[in-house]
Scaffold this active site. Structure first.
Site, PDB file in Angstrom:
ATOM      1  N   ARG A 111       0.856  -1.183   0.000  1.00 24.97           N
ATOM      2  CA  ARG A 111       0.000   0.000   0.000  1.00 24.97           C
ATOM      3  C   ARG A 111       0.900   1.244   0.000  1.00 24.97           C
ATOM      4  O   ARG A 111       0.759   2.151   0.812  1.00 24.97           O
ATOM      5  CB  ARG A 111      -0.966  -0.003   1.188  1.00 24.97           C
ATOM      6  CG  ARG A 111      -0.330  -0.206   2.559  1.00 24.97           C
ATOM      7  CD  ARG A 111      -1.362   0.043   3.670  1.00 24.97           C
ATOM      8  NE  ARG A 111      -0.810  -0.148   4.992  1.00 24.97           N
ATOM      9  CZ  ARG A 111      -0.874  -1.276   5.696  1.00 24.97           C
ATOM     10  NH1 ARG A 111      -1.472  -2.349   5.177  1.00 24.97           N
ATOM     11  NH2 ARG A 111      -0.355  -1.349   6.917  1.00 24.97           N
ATOM     12  N   GLY A 113       1.288   3.800  -2.066  1.00 28.25           N
ATOM     13  CA  GLY A 113       0.631   5.084  -2.252  1.00 28.25           C
ATOM     14  C   GLY A 113       1.396   6.060  -3.132  1.00 28.25           C
ATOM     15  O   GLY A 113       1.401   7.268  -2.867  1.00 28.25           O
ATOM     16  N   ASN A 171      -1.323   5.145 -15.297  1.00 28.34           N
ATOM     17  CA  ASN A 171      -1.740   4.256 -14.214  1.00 28.34           C
ATOM     18  C   ASN A 171      -3.062   4.748 -13.639  1.00 28.34           C
ATOM     19  O   ASN A 171      -3.099   5.729 -12.907  1.00 28.34           O
ATOM     20  CB  ASN A 171      -0.656   4.216 -13.135  1.00 28.34           C
ATOM     21  CG  ASN A 171      -0.916   3.159 -12.077  1.00 28.34           C
ATOM     22  OD1 ASN A 171      -2.012   2.621 -11.975  1.00 28.34           O
ATOM     23  ND2 ASN A 171       0.096   2.853 -11.278  1.00 28.34           N
ATOM     24  N   SER A 174      -3.969   1.644  -9.640  1.00 27.90           N
ATOM     25  CA  SER A 174      -3.434   1.374  -8.309  1.00 27.90           C
ATOM     26  C   SER A 174      -4.575   1.398  -7.302  1.00 27.90           C
ATOM     27  O   SER A 174      -5.398   2.313  -7.314  1.00 27.90           O
ATOM     28  CB  SER A 174      -2.394   2.423  -7.920  1.00 27.90           C
ATOM     29  OG  SER A 174      -2.075   2.304  -6.542  1.00 27.90           O
ATOM     30  N   THR A 246      -2.110  -4.789  -9.342  1.00 32.86           N
ATOM     31  CA  THR A 246      -2.345  -5.682  -8.204  1.00 32.86           C
ATOM     32  C   THR A 246      -3.839  -5.851  -7.951  1.00 32.86           C
ATOM     33  O   THR A 246      -4.663  -5.067  -8.416  1.00 32.86           O
ATOM     34  CB  THR A 246      -1.681  -5.127  -6.943  1.00 32.86           C
ATOM     35  OG1 THR A 246      -2.198  -3.806  -6.688  1.00 32.86           O
ATOM     36  CG2 THR A 246      -0.173  -5.038  -7.110  1.00 32.86           C
ATOM     37  N   GLY A 267       2.064 -11.093  -7.266  1.00 31.98           N
ATOM     38  CA  GLY A 267       2.759 -12.372  -7.199  1.00 31.98           C
ATOM     39  C   GLY A 267       1.885 -13.523  -7.643  1.00 31.98           C
ATOM     40  O   GLY A 267       0.845 -13.339  -8.285  1.00 31.98           O
TER      41      GLY A 267
END
Length: 347
Positions: A111, A113, A171, A174, A246, A267
């Site tokens: 996280r 940021g 982006n 996020s 993610t 991952g």
């Protein structure tokens, strides 16, 4: 060698290890040492977005947020390097701790940021680097910029990075900047893309070259939402899509230490979700827009799976943390085998 290095790094807190790794890669890059410490992949050229890549395996954004280790990372054999996410102004990101390892699952929760030193610092580092390969620069909005004004931040960054980037990634996915993911939907997405496309044309005329724009999306959308994004990208003339960022989901890590931490999961556990998004995009795009696949590549065969699903390029980050530079070569070889090609020499 990396197994030993990882054992030592994993004794440190994740963020301390991250910072040390960037420092070491940066120093090794300046001395030209990093390429001597690993078996670099053979050449497997591919042309995507009008750019020539020595191989289709790149570094995803997030590892080198400020461009401090561009040369060092390139020396490991990546076919391309993406730095950032960078914002117009420096910002500290979220309070620490904000980065957590889940080694049993080959996963990370973060996280962060959008912690970074700002676009001007990043560009100074880019100009100091010797790297002449494909460089992506990932741009975002500042935490305190209202979502309804987000386009302003993206345009500020685009103006500044345009002369220095091979391609620019926008982006909007996020999970660690409040409201950011809302930009992936409906009119908000189309308005952002249209503004970026118009500015891209202006900058192309000013600088005499067209720098491709890629949009990075989340893995947590429904198939229909993903298809709608694909249609918006085609309608507004974007150049590529990166899938995926993610996930907010926790499938595959239930009960593990740190699994309950807030933030995005990356991952191995995100692999199938990310690859599914690639398949949905490929079905909707029909080869009209290239896909860069990222998410859960921890073995070479996972990279080949994403190419088979419809991607033209792949990126790694969390798998690189767990497996080291050898993963680059494994991924290149697996993609070559899938294509029935033989990599040539080393690059």
């Amino acid at each position: 060698m990396y197994t030993l290095a990882r054992q030592l790094l994993f004794k440190l807190s994740p963020e301390t290890a991250h910072e040390l790794t960037i420092d070491l890669l940066g120093a090794g890059g300046r001395l030209g040492l990093n390429g001597l410490l690993c078996h670099r992949p053979a050449s497997l050229p591919v042309r995507v977005m009008g750019l020539d890549f020595p191989n289709p395996v790149g570094l995803a954004a997030g590892l080198d947020k400020n461009g401090d280790a561009i040369d060092g990372l390139a020396q490991l054999g990546f076919g391309f390097v993406e730095i950032g996410t960078v914002t117009p102004r420096p910002q500290p990101g979220n309070p620490r701790p904000r980065l957590f390892r889940l080694p049993q699952a080959e996963a990370i929760v973060n996280r962060m940021g959008f912690n970074n030193l700002g676009v001007d610092h990043l560009l100074a580092r880019v100009q100091a680097a010797r790297y002449s390969g494909v460089l992506g620069i990932n741009i975002g909005k500042n935490f305190d910029t209202p979502v309804e004004r987000a386009v302003d931040d993206y345009l500020i960054c685009l103006d500044k990075v345009y002369p220095h980037a091979s391609y620019v990634t926008v982006n909007v996915s996020s999970p660690n900047t409040p409201g950011l993911r809302s930009l992936q939907f409906g009119d908000s997405l189309r308005q952002l893309l249209e503004a970026l496309r118009q500015r891209q044309e202006e900058l192309a005329g000013r600088h005499g070259r067209r720098v491709p724009l890629a949009i990075k999306i989340a893995p947590d959308m429904s198939d229909e939402e993903t298809a709608q994004v694909a249609r918006a990208l085609l309608d507004t003339g974007m150049d590529a899509v990166i899938a995926t960022n993610t996930t907010l989901g926790r499938e595959g890590v239930e009960g593990l230490a740190h699994a309950g931490e807030a933030g995005g999961l990356s991952g191995a556990p995100v692999r199938e979700k990310s690859t599914h998004a690639v398949r949905v995009l490929a079905g909707e795009l029909g080869g009209r827009l290239p896909i860069v696949a990222v998410g859960g590549i921890t073995e070479g065969r996972h990279a080949a799976e994403k190419i088979a699903a419809g991607a033209s390029l792949v990126q790694i980050y969390t798998g690189f943390v767990y497996k080291g530079p050898a993963l680059i070569r494994e991924a290149v070889e697996a993609i070559a085998a899938l294509r029935g090609e033989r990599p040539v020499g080393t690059h």
